[in-house]
Design a protein around this motif. Structure first.
Motif, mmCIF file in Angstrom:
data_model
loop_
_atom_site.group_PDB
_atom_site.id
_atom_site.type_symbol
_atom_site.label_atom_id
_atom_site.label_comp_id
_atom_site.label_asym_id
_atom_site.label_seq_id
_atom_site.Cartn_x
_atom_site.Cartn_y
_atom_site.Cartn_z
ATOM 1 N N SER A 137 0.821 -1.219 0.000
ATOM 2 C CA SER A 137 0.000 0.000 0.000
ATOM 3 C C SER A 137 0.848 1.260 0.000
ATOM 4 N N ASN A 138 2.119 1.165 0.419
ATOM 5 C CA ASN A 138 2.888 2.407 0.493
ATOM 6 C C ASN A 138 3.354 2.920 -0.866
ATOM 7 N N CYS A 139 2.968 2.193 -1.937
ATOM 8 C CA CYS A 139 3.182 2.711 -3.291
ATOM 9 C C CYS A 139 2.224 3.864 -3.581
ATOM 10 N N TYR A 140 1.262 4.095 -2.688
ATOM 11 C CA TYR A 140 0.300 5.181 -2.877
ATOM 12 C C TYR A 140 0.643 6.415 -2.045
ATOM 13 N N ILE A 141 1.809 6.406 -1.404
ATOM 14 C CA ILE A 141 2.243 7.582 -0.649
ATOM 15 C C ILE A 141 3.677 7.937 -1.027
ATOM 16 N N GLU A 142 3.997 9.223 -0.921
ATOM 17 C CA GLU A 142 5.287 9.707 -1.412
ATOM 18 C C GLU A 142 6.424 9.515 -0.407
ATOM 19 N N GLU A 143 6.192 9.856 0.842
ATOM 20 C CA GLU A 143 7.250 9.808 1.860
ATOM 21 C C GLU A 143 6.995 8.677 2.850
ATOM 22 N N LEU A 144 7.995 7.810 3.062
ATOM 23 C CA LEU A 144 7.813 6.656 3.939
ATOM 24 C C LEU A 144 8.338 6.858 5.358
ATOM 25 N N GLU A 145 9.357 7.677 5.526
ATOM 26 C CA GLU A 145 9.978 7.832 6.850
ATOM 27 C C GLU A 145 8.968 8.171 7.945
ATOM 28 N N PRO A 146 8.027 9.107 7.708
ATOM 29 C CA PRO A 146 7.047 9.410 8.759
ATOM 30 C C PRO A 146 6.190 8.207 9.138
ATOM 31 N N VAL A 147 5.879 7.351 8.166
ATOM 32 C CA VAL A 147 5.067 6.164 8.444
ATOM 33 C C VAL A 147 5.825 5.205 9.355
ATOM 34 N N TRP A 148 7.105 4.972 9.046
ATOM 35 C CA TRP A 148 7.892 4.041 9.881
ATOM 36 C C TRP A 148 8.043 4.580 11.299
ATOM 37 N N ARG A 149 8.224 5.878 11.433
ATOM 38 C CA ARG A 149 8.344 6.460 12.780
ATOM 39 C C ARG A 149 7.045 6.285 13.563
ATOM 40 N N GLU A 150 5.909 6.472 12.881
ATOM 41 C CA GLU A 150 4.621 6.298 13.539
ATOM 42 C C GLU A 150 4.375 4.833 13.908
ATOM 43 N N CYS A 151 4.797 3.918 13.046
ATOM 44 C CA CYS A 151 4.668 2.495 13.366
ATOM 45 C C CYS A 151 5.470 2.162 14.623
ATOM 46 N N ALA A 152 6.677 2.708 14.705
ATOM 47 C CA ALA A 152 7.511 2.463 15.882
ATOM 48 C C ALA A 152 6.864 3.059 17.132
ATOM 49 N N ARG A 153 6.227 4.195 16.991
ATOM 50 C CA ARG A 153 5.603 4.847 18.145
ATOM 51 C C ARG A 153 4.431 4.043 18.695
ATOM 52 N N VAL A 154 3.568 3.525 17.813
ATOM 53 C CA VAL A 154 2.345 2.870 18.290
ATOM 54 C C VAL A 154 2.552 1.389 18.607
ATOM 55 N N LEU A 155 3.715 0.823 18.267
ATOM 56 C CA LEU A 155 4.008 -0.562 18.623
ATOM 57 C C LEU A 155 4.645 -0.644 20.006
#
Length: 249
Positions: free
Chosen positions: A132-150
């Motif tokens: 699904s991340n082929c539909y978004i431009e920047e990935l770094e913010p997503v990985w940081r948020e994943c780390a935060r909520v895990l």
């Protein structure tokens, strides 16, 4: 209109027209999962190894951009406590459809994954993020948020396109594009993408995908490749997708 809003509407239309990844599982598949017979996909053709998940009963799982009524119902049938976040209203309707049929109320959140996730710190044991991340431009913010909520030791399972598909024409026989593939930086490509109902898609490098996860505080524990499941590149054994299992340090 923001490109993520365009993509949400595009996916809505795909689902309404019978998109493969927007077809909810059947009652029979749900029942099999309850009896321990199950399989889900991060990429087109390979079932995710069960050992990537561990014990499912009672596990708090976030399906990130994982609507469609395919994976989350299976996890629910296995006894997990699931939340699904998606920006496509039609994909979330699929979740609600399965829940109504099977007698449970899915926790659905309509939100844009490029924005901060609407969850408290350390809320989940596992995040399941199919292609699904082929539909978004920047990935770094997503990985940081994943780390935060895990939670510490939590597992991040991700499927992604490695970029090869974006080089080729629709027949996959001729290289017509260059990488990185980014319609927001190419007006001709942007217009073509909308005319052909592709939505606004992006290629990403392994540095952005795997490197980004590592920089966000994850440790890579396993990986596999997959093909498109059909077409010229698949027939020639070209791997176009990758699945990763990472653990929050």
């Amino acid at each position: 209109m923001n490109y993520t809003d365009i993509n949400a509407k595009t996916v809505d239309s795909w689902v309404q027209n019978g998109w493969e990844w927007g077809k909810p599982i059947s009652h029979e598949v749900f029942e099999k999962a309850k009896n321990g017979e199950w399989g889900v996909y991060l990429t087109p053709t390979k079932i995710v190894p069960h050992e990537w998940f561990g014990e499912m009963r009672g596990k708090k799982i976030l399906g990130l951009a994982s609507g469609g009524g395919q994976q989350i119902p299976v996890f629910t049938a296995l006894g997990a406590d699931c939340t699904v976040l998606d920006y496509s209203a039609e994909q979330l309707k699929c979740e609600e459809e399965v829940g109504k049929r099977e007698g449970y109320t899915p926790k659905c959140v309509r939100a844009d994954m490029t924005k901060p996730l609407p969850f408290a710190d350390e809320s989940f044991d596992l995040i399941f993020n199919p292609v699904s991340n082929c539909y978004i431009e920047e990935l770094e913010p997503v990985w940081r948020e994943c780390a935060r909520v895990l939670k510490p030791g939590g597992v991040l399972l991700v499927g992604f396109d490695n970029g090869i598909n974006y080089l080729f024409d629709d027949d996959e026989t001729k290289i017509t594009n260059t990488l990185p593939y980014n319609p927001l930086k190419d007006e001709v490509l942007y217009k073509k993408s909308l005319e052909l109902d592709y939505g606004v898609q992006f290629s990403h490098t392994l540095d952005e995908e795997i490197g980004g996860q590592l920089r966000a505080g994850f440790m890579l524990t396993d990986i596999y490749e997959d093909t498109n499941g059909g077409g010229f590149l698949h027939e020639h054994g070209v791997p176009c997708f990758v699945a990763t299992r990472c653990v929050k340090k």
